[in-house]
Design an enzyme around this catalytic site. Structure first.
Site, PDB file in Angstrom:
ATOM      1  N   HIS A   1       0.815  -1.220   0.000  1.00 52.65           N
ATOM      2  CA  HIS A   1       0.000   0.000   0.000  1.00 52.65           C
ATOM      3  C   HIS A   1       0.845   1.265   0.000  1.00 52.65           C
ATOM      4  O   HIS A   1       1.881   1.357   0.643  1.00 52.65           O
ATOM      5  CB  HIS A   1      -1.051  -0.012   1.108  1.00 52.65           C
TER       6      HIS A   1
ATOM      7  N   ASP B   1       5.698   1.831   7.172  1.00 54.19           N
ATOM      8  CA  ASP B   1       4.384   1.250   6.881  1.00 54.19           C
ATOM      9  C   ASP B   1       3.700   2.131   5.850  1.00 54.19           C
ATOM     10  O   ASP B   1       3.161   3.174   6.202  1.00 54.19           O
ATOM     11  CB  ASP B   1       3.574   1.175   8.186  1.00 54.19           C
TER      12      ASP B   1
ATOM     13  N   GLU C   1      -5.235   1.576   2.257  1.00 57.63           N
ATOM     14  CA  GLU C   1      -5.140   0.390   3.115  1.00 57.63           C
ATOM     15  C   GLU C   1      -5.399   0.738   4.567  1.00 57.63           C
ATOM     16  O   GLU C   1      -6.057   0.002   5.302  1.00 57.63           O
ATOM     17  CB  GLU C   1      -3.747  -0.255   2.976  1.00 57.63           C
ATOM     18  N   GLU C   2      -4.856   1.886   4.976  1.00 55.45           N
ATOM     19  CA  GLU C   2      -4.903   2.243   6.404  1.00 55.45           C
ATOM     20  C   GLU C   2      -6.314   2.539   6.905  1.00 55.45           C
ATOM     21  O   GLU C   2      -6.540   2.616   8.104  1.00 55.45           O
ATOM     22  CB  GLU C   2      -3.984   3.452   6.678  1.00 55.45           C
TER      23      GLU C   2
ATOM     24  N   ASP D   1       3.840  -6.036   3.577  1.00 54.92           N
ATOM     25  CA  ASP D   1       3.532  -4.995   4.558  1.00 54.92           C
ATOM     26  C   ASP D   1       4.446  -5.166   5.770  1.00 54.92           C
ATOM     27  O   ASP D   1       5.182  -6.145   5.862  1.00 54.92           O
ATOM     28  CB  ASP D   1       2.054  -5.069   4.974  1.00 54.92           C
TER      29      ASP D   1
ATOM     30  N   HIS E   1       3.203   2.833  13.201  1.00 60.24           N
ATOM     31  CA  HIS E   1       2.258   3.951  13.294  1.00 60.24           C
ATOM     32  C   HIS E   1       2.761   5.060  14.203  1.00 60.24           C
ATOM     33  O   HIS E   1       1.969   5.771  14.835  1.00 60.24           O
ATOM     34  CB  HIS E   1       0.844   3.501  13.708  1.00 60.24           C
TER      35      HIS E   1
HETATM   36 CO    CO Z   1      -0.420   0.569   8.880  1.00 58.59          CO
HETATM   37 ZN    ZN Z   2       0.670  -1.234   6.425  1.00 55.17          ZN
END
Ligand code: CO
Ligand code: ZN
Length: 338
Positions: A68, A170, A200-201, A223, A309
């Site tokens: 992503h 990420d 995606e998130e 990922d 994150h």
């Molecule tokens: Co993420």
């Molecule tokens: Zn991710």
């Protein structure tokens, strides 16, 4: 390893739904590596590298890979009379990691996230309603940010030895693995659809529609995954520096056991360090591919990452390289799992 490419990818702006800028960068790096590229209606980039080594009379399998492009971010919900902006999360932000960070908006406006003074239990994570963004405006009228504007964390990538720290590992680390595997892949009996997915998130949205379009025989997502190797980390076997992680399960998907076994076999054959990943929180594009149309066997190669994150997500270059090597090894041969 081309660390500078990873740096460029992590430092490029692109919260969910706003992936045009990162997509252009990725497109630029794919020229010469693939046969075709298109952007689907949701904005995901789909690059096709056709099979070059198919045995006579065999139709190549359609293998969809997905990394992503989007990163977690912010959306402005309110600007007060003094020009301070309130915001909500786009994807899984945690307030504890935010105070003091810088935010950047599409037009380059930079602000800092700060927290209200006032009564609150010191042990508690603040709520989003206690945080605000200060872009240096003197009042609401002159504020350069408006309701609905999206921002992302601002931070440069840093390297110390084998460890890299940056925002948006990420999933820009996954994007990097995918690009580098396409570069390393000399011949494949498979039609390789490299998808750089959007949104995606916020719920695996881009991979879902892309998978419908590609209609793959096999799916593999790329990922990051969490690790259990820092002080009082949740119990988890995956650790930084111990190799690529082959997903067994996360909260969105049970990886196809045959595909997982094939991944393990390829890793062993090529002496690529690997770990098995069971992630009890967090989902991936794997699930969207697996449940598209009538379903497709799907698995995931994960890059072990600490502090996911946050503005300082940490990866180990050896794990990133192992992930590139494993993906290349899988794509180089037929994927016979039936
Ligand atoms: Co993420
Ligand atoms: Zn991710």
């Amino acid at each position: 390893m081309n660390i500078e490419l990873l740096r460029e990818l992590t430092e490029t702006w692109g919260p969910s739904g706003q992936e045009a800028r990162i997509r252009v960068i990725i497109e630029g790096h794919l020229h010469g590596l693939v046969d075709e590229m298109r952007v689907d209606r949701m904005g995901s980039l789909i690059a096709l590298k056709r099979a070059t080594a198919t045995a006579k009379g065999q139709t190549p399998k359609r293998v969809m890979l997905s990394a992503h492009m989007d990163e977690i971010g912010f959306i402005i919900t309110h600007v007060d009379e003094k020009g301070f902006a309130r915001f909500s999360n786009v994807g899984g932000l945690r307030t504890l990691t935010l105070v003091g960070n810088r935010v950047i908006f599409a037009d380059g406006v930079i602000g800092t996230i700060q927290i209200e003074k006032g009564p609150r239990a010191a042990s508690e994570a603040p709520g989003f309603e206690q945080l605000f963004i200060d872009v240096g405006a003197s009042d609401k009228k002159s504020s350069p940010v408006k309701v609905g504007d999206m921002g992302a964390l601002l931070g440069a990538m840093a390297q110390r030895g084998d460890r890299l720290i940056g925002k948006s590992m990420d999933d820009r680390a996954g994007v990097f693995v995918l690009i580098e595997a396409l570069r390393q892949l000399k011949h494949s009996p498979n039609d390789v659809y490299a998808v750089f997915s959007v949104q995606e998130e916020v719920g695996l949205r881009g991979a879902r529609t892309s998978a419908y379009g590609v209609n793959p025989d096999i799916g593999i997502a790329l990922d990051v995954t969490l690790t259990g190797d820092f002080p009082e980390a949740p119990l988890m076997e995956v650790a930084l520096g111990k190799g690529t992680a082959i997903k067994v399960m996360d909260s969105s998907v049970i990886a196809d056991p045959r595909l997982r076994a094939l991944m393990v076999q390829r890793a062993k054959e090529a002496h690529i360090p690997y770990q098995l990943e069971v992630l009890t929180a967090g989902g991936t594009d794997t699930a969207a591919i697996q449940t598209s149309r009538e379903g497709a066997p799907a698995g995931c190669i994960s890059i072990p990452t600490r502090y996911v994150h946050s503005i300082s997500e940490m990866v180990d270059v050896k794990d990133v390289q192992a992930s590139i090597d494993l993906l290349t090894a899988i794509l180089s041969k037929p994927i016979d799992i039936d």
